[in-house]
Write a protein that holds these residues in place. Structure first.
Motif, PDB file in Angstrom:
ATOM      1  N   PHE A  32       0.829  -1.200   0.000  1.00 51.73           N
ATOM      2  CA  PHE A  32       0.000   0.000   0.000  1.00 51.73           C
ATOM      3  C   PHE A  32       0.871   1.262   0.000  1.00 51.73           C
ATOM      4  CE2 PHE A  32      -3.182  -2.672   2.594  1.00 51.73           C
ATOM      5  CZ  PHE A  32      -3.856  -3.070   1.453  1.00 51.73           C
ATOM      6  N   THR A  33       0.309   2.349  -0.530  1.00 52.17           N
ATOM      7  CA  THR A  33       0.971   3.648  -0.407  1.00 52.17           C
ATOM      8  C   THR A  33       0.886   4.091   1.054  1.00 52.17           C
ATOM      9  OG1 THR A  33      -1.067   4.889  -0.808  1.00 52.17           O
ATOM     10  CG2 THR A  33       0.230   4.259  -2.742  1.00 52.17           C
ATOM     11  N   LYS A  34       1.626   5.128   1.422  1.00 51.21           N
ATOM     12  CA  LYS A  34       1.604   5.601   2.803  1.00 51.21           C
ATOM     13  C   LYS A  34       0.197   6.003   3.237  1.00 51.21           C
ATOM     14  CE  LYS A  34       6.421   7.140   3.137  1.00 51.21           C
ATOM     15  NZ  LYS A  34       7.327   8.290   3.386  1.00 51.21           N
ATOM     16  N   SER A  35      -0.545   6.639   2.327  1.00 51.34           N
ATOM     17  CA  SER A  35      -1.911   7.057   2.644  1.00 51.34           C
ATOM     18  C   SER A  35      -2.821   5.848   2.807  1.00 51.34           C
ATOM     19  CB  SER A  35      -2.458   7.972   1.533  1.00 51.34           C
ATOM     20  OG  SER A  35      -1.729   9.169   1.474  1.00 51.34           O
ATOM     21  N   GLU A  36      -2.656   4.865   1.935  1.00 54.86           N
ATOM     22  CA  GLU A  36      -3.470   3.649   2.019  1.00 54.86           C
ATOM     23  C   GLU A  36      -3.144   2.864   3.281  1.00 54.86           C
ATOM     24  OE1 GLU A  36      -3.813   3.027  -2.852  1.00 54.86           O
ATOM     25  OE2 GLU A  36      -2.381   1.878  -1.662  1.00 54.86           O
ATOM     26  N   GLN A  37      -1.884   2.902   3.724  1.00 58.60           N
ATOM     27  CA  GLN A  37      -1.506   2.214   4.956  1.00 58.60           C
ATOM     28  C   GLN A  37      -2.195   2.840   6.164  1.00 58.60           C
ATOM     29  OE1 GLN A  37       2.755   2.070   5.248  1.00 58.60           O
ATOM     30  NE2 GLN A  37       2.963   0.413   3.760  1.00 58.60           N
ATOM     31  N   LYS A  38      -2.405   4.160   6.125  1.00 59.99           N
ATOM     32  CA  LYS A  38      -3.124   4.826   7.217  1.00 59.99           C
ATOM     33  C   LYS A  38      -4.548   4.277   7.309  1.00 59.99           C
ATOM     34  CE  LYS A  38      -0.573   9.227   6.996  1.00 59.99           C
ATOM     35  NZ  LYS A  38      -0.695  10.688   6.728  1.00 59.99           N
ATOM     36  N   VAL A  39      -5.173   4.083   6.153  1.00 57.92           N
ATOM     37  CA  VAL A  39      -6.531   3.520   6.119  1.00 57.92           C
ATOM     38  C   VAL A  39      -6.504   2.087   6.642  1.00 57.92           C
ATOM     39  CG1 VAL A  39      -8.490   2.898   4.656  1.00 57.92           C
ATOM     40  CG2 VAL A  39      -7.172   4.969   4.160  1.00 57.92           C
ATOM     41  N   ALA A  40      -5.521   1.312   6.186  1.00 51.80           N
ATOM     42  CA  ALA A  40      -5.415  -0.094   6.585  1.00 51.80           C
ATOM     43  C   ALA A  40      -5.263  -0.222   8.096  1.00 51.80           C
ATOM     44  CB  ALA A  40      -4.222  -0.747   5.878  1.00 51.80           C
ATOM     45  N   HIS A  41      -4.426   0.633   8.700  1.00 51.56           N
ATOM     46  CA  HIS A  41      -4.195   0.543  10.149  1.00 51.56           C
ATOM     47  C   HIS A  41      -5.471   0.866  10.928  1.00 51.56           C
ATOM     48  CE1 HIS A  41      -0.001  -0.396   9.964  1.00 51.56           C
ATOM     49  NE2 HIS A  41       0.329   0.724   9.342  1.00 51.56           N
ATOM     50  N   ILE A  42      -6.241   1.845  10.453  1.00 53.01           N
ATOM     51  CA  ILE A  42      -7.511   2.164  11.115  1.00 53.01           C
ATOM     52  C   ILE A  42      -8.474   0.983  11.008  1.00 53.01           C
ATOM     53  CG2 ILE A  42      -9.572   3.617  11.022  1.00 53.01           C
ATOM     54  CD1 ILE A  42      -7.196   5.018  12.265  1.00 53.01           C
ATOM     55  N   VAL A  43      -8.532   0.367   9.835  1.00 50.13           N
ATOM     56  CA  VAL A  43      -9.428  -0.772   9.625  1.00 50.13           C
ATOM     57  C   VAL A  43      -9.041  -1.932  10.532  1.00 50.13           C
ATOM     58  CG1 VAL A  43     -10.182  -2.533   7.968  1.00 50.13           C
ATOM     59  CG2 VAL A  43     -10.010  -0.130   7.256  1.00 50.13           C
ATOM     60  N   LEU A  44      -7.744  -2.200  10.634  1.00 50.80           N
ATOM     61  CA  LEU A  44      -7.273  -3.322  11.445  1.00 50.80           C
ATOM     62  C   LEU A  44      -7.432  -3.069  12.940  1.00 50.80           C
ATOM     63  CD1 LEU A  44      -4.003  -4.240   9.483  1.00 50.80           C
ATOM     64  CD2 LEU A  44      -6.139  -5.539   9.527  1.00 50.80           C
ATOM     65  N   GLN A  45      -7.238  -1.813  13.355  1.00 55.81           N
ATOM     66  CA  GLN A  45      -7.274  -1.487  14.780  1.00 55.81           C
ATOM     67  C   GLN A  45      -8.668  -1.128  15.294  1.00 55.81           C
ATOM     68  OE1 GLN A  45      -4.403   1.670  15.084  1.00 55.81           O
ATOM     69  NE2 GLN A  45      -2.690   0.364  14.411  1.00 55.81           N
ATOM     70  N   GLN A  46      -9.531  -0.645  14.387  1.00 56.32           N
ATOM     71  CA  GLN A  46     -10.861  -0.183  14.810  1.00 56.32           C
ATOM     72  C   GLN A  46     -11.958  -0.805  13.947  1.00 56.32           C
ATOM     73  OE1 GLN A  46     -11.036   4.161  15.191  1.00 56.32           O
ATOM     74  NE2 GLN A  46      -8.820   4.243  15.512  1.00 56.32           N
ATOM     75  N   THR A  47     -11.816  -2.096  13.682  1.00 60.45           N
ATOM     76  CA  THR A  47     -12.752  -2.780  12.785  1.00 60.45           C
ATOM     77  C   THR A  47     -14.192  -2.633  13.241  1.00 60.45           C
ATOM     78  OG1 THR A  47     -11.007  -4.422  12.437  1.00 60.45           O
ATOM     79  CG2 THR A  47     -13.188  -4.940  11.570  1.00 60.45           C
ATOM     80  N   ASP A  48     -14.427  -2.745  14.553  1.00 63.10           N
ATOM     81  CA  ASP A  48     -15.794  -2.664  15.088  1.00 63.10           C
ATOM     82  C   ASP A  48     -16.481  -1.345  14.735  1.00 63.10           C
ATOM     83  OD1 ASP A  48     -15.587  -5.172  16.163  1.00 63.10           O
ATOM     84  OD2 ASP A  48     -14.996  -4.480  18.151  1.00 63.10           O
ATOM     85  N   SER A  49     -15.722  -0.259  14.752  1.00 61.82           N
ATOM     86  CA  SER A  49     -16.319   1.053  14.471  1.00 61.82           C
ATOM     87  C   SER A  49     -16.357   1.357  12.969  1.00 61.82           C
ATOM     88  CB  SER A  49     -15.553   2.163  15.201  1.00 61.82           C
ATOM     89  OG  SER A  49     -14.220   2.275  14.716  1.00 61.82           O
ATOM     90  N   VAL A  50     -15.422   0.779  12.222  1.00 62.39           N
ATOM     91  CA  VAL A  50     -15.360   1.048  10.781  1.00 62.39           C
ATOM     92  C   VAL A  50     -16.630   0.588  10.075  1.00 62.39           C
ATOM     93  CG1 VAL A  50     -14.198   0.397   8.621  1.00 62.39           C
ATOM     94  CG2 VAL A  50     -12.846   1.065  10.616  1.00 62.39           C
ATOM     95  N   ILE A  51     -17.212  -0.527  10.525  1.00 64.27           N
ATOM     96  CA  ILE A  51     -18.405  -1.045   9.843  1.00 64.27           C
ATOM     97  C   ILE A  51     -19.604  -0.101  10.001  1.00 64.27           C
ATOM     98  CG2 ILE A  51     -17.661  -3.440  10.044  1.00 64.27           C
ATOM     99  CD1 ILE A  51     -19.652  -3.783  12.329  1.00 64.27           C
ATOM    100  N   TYR A  52     -19.517   0.855  10.937  1.00 63.03           N
ATOM    101  CA  TYR A  52     -20.588   1.838  11.117  1.00 63.03           C
ATOM    102  C   TYR A  52     -20.190   3.214  10.589  1.00 63.03           C
ATOM    103  CZ  TYR A  52     -22.383  -1.714  14.313  1.00 63.03           C
ATOM    104  OH  TYR A  52     -22.841  -2.895  14.852  1.00 63.03           O
ATOM    105  N   SER A  53     -18.998   3.301   9.996  1.00 60.15           N
ATOM    106  CA  SER A  53     -18.483   4.583   9.508  1.00 60.15           C
ATOM    107  C   SER A  53     -18.788   4.794   8.034  1.00 60.15           C
ATOM    108  CB  SER A  53     -16.962   4.659   9.722  1.00 60.15           C
ATOM    109  OG  SER A  53     -16.627   4.499  11.080  1.00 60.15           O
ATOM    110  N   SER A  54     -19.064   6.028   7.682  1.00 61.87           N
ATOM    111  CA  SER A  54     -19.210   6.372   6.264  1.00 61.87           C
ATOM    112  C   SER A  54     -17.830   6.534   5.662  1.00 61.87           C
ATOM    113  CB  SER A  54     -19.992   7.675   6.126  1.00 61.87           C
ATOM    114  OG  SER A  54     -19.219   8.752   6.646  1.00 61.87           O
ATOM    115  N   VAL A  55     -17.761   6.656   4.359  1.00 60.28           N
ATOM    116  CA  VAL A  55     -16.466   6.834   3.710  1.00 60.28           C
ATOM    117  C   VAL A  55     -15.815   8.135   4.184  1.00 60.28           C
ATOM    118  CG1 VAL A  55     -17.432   7.995   1.669  1.00 60.28           C
ATOM    119  CG2 VAL A  55     -15.235   6.810   1.506  1.00 60.28           C
TER     120      VAL A  55
END
Length: 297
Positions: A32-55
């Motif tokens: 992933f690019t550096k920006s995409e890695q930021k998204v990936a880390h949020i998804v991996l660390q906060q999966t429970d909240s991501v499923i309720y988050s908008s884009v």
């Protein structure tokens, strides 16, 4: 548009299913690019909240633009953000947590025992979820026909390489294992067409192992790698990539779960070869057992 279509049809993303999305994100992190890695880390660390988050919510949490979130979703094999969220939600119905990481100073020995055991069991289950049967079939076919098989690994992967040598030697295959960089390179240079070189590297970035595979490939051998990261440097050299699920951080080298994941893949392959060559395997198991019989009390 053409680029997007290529990403969606990429063979590395085509195997993502609604039950192993998080595993594949972990496996693809280095690509992933550096920006995409930021998204990936949020998804991996906060999966429970991501499923309720908008884009928009996710882009703000990660500190990136909305287009980066959408590009991230496409890169891991989804057509859009909603499809990605649905896959995450379905995966969380049966969540798998890295319990080893939750071991605390106040945990009793009993609790630590259960947490470590869960992590090691998870390594096997997650690795199985990453199996691509076609790739395993190719490995089995190549190894049972190979003239010579070499295993290359350094550090803790060298332990796995030695274990693989003993396992495959006992079923009648011509195999050796090397963990010193000069010996690896010299041994690799002696290989040729019909031979197989297997590189073991959890990070996929171990220079000595990668360099040895390059030498083996230049000599005409077929190269296979076992790694956690599907787009790491070692995968650029290998003809076949087999993924393991247990990763190691820079300060976590020697993780037992990572070795268990490697051994699980090799055990599946060796067992399959044994079952498909029963008479030969039994003959060599008897011979090798007799060879060391007198060395036991």
């Amino acid at each position: 548009m053409v680029k997007q279509q290529e990403e969606l049809s990429h063979p590395l993303t085509a195997t993502i299913t609604k039950t192993n999305t998080l595993l594949h994100i972990q496996s693809l992190l280095p690509s992933f690019t550096k920006s995409e890695q930021k998204v990936a880390h949020i998804v991996l660390q906060q999966t429970d909240s991501v499923i309720y988050s908008s884009v928009i919510d996710l882009s703000e949490k990660a500190g990136v633009g909305e287009t980066t979130v959408l590009r991230f979703c496409r890169k891991i094999g989804f057509h859009g953000y909603q499809e990605f969220k649905l896959a995450l939600a379905q995966e969380l119905v049966n969540p798998v947590k890295n319990l080893h990481g939750e071991v605390g100073e106040d945990d009793s020995l009993d609790i630590i025992t259960h947490k470590v055991t869960a992590t090691n069991q998870q390594a096997i289950g997650d690795t199985t979820a990453l199996f691509q049967i076609e790739q395993l079939e190719r490995c089995v076919d190549l190894l049972q026909k190979a003239n010579t098989i070499h295993f290359y690994g350094v550090g803790t992967s060298a332990v796995t390489a030695q274990d693989a040598k003993y396992t495959f030697l006992r079923i009648g295959l011509r195999v050796d294992a090397f963990n010193e960089s000069h010996l690896q390179a010299m041994a690799a240079a002696t290989l040729g067409p019909g031979d197989v070189a297997i590189g073991l590297s959890v990070s996929g970035s171990t220079k000595d192992t990668i360099d040895s595979l390059k030498v083996a490939k230049q000599a005409g051998a077929t190269c296979i790698c076992l790694t956690h990261y599907r787009r790491s440097p070692i995968t650029n050299v290998a003809d076949i990539t087999l993924l393991t699920a247990a990763q190691e951080g820079p300060l976590q080298g020697g993780s037992l779960a990572a070795k268990i994941a490697q051994l699980h893949v090799l055990d599946v392959i060796s067992t399959t070869i044994t079952m498909r060559n029963k008479e030969k395997a039994l003959l060599y198991k008897e011979r090798t057992a007799k060879a060391v019989l007198e060395r036991k009390y």
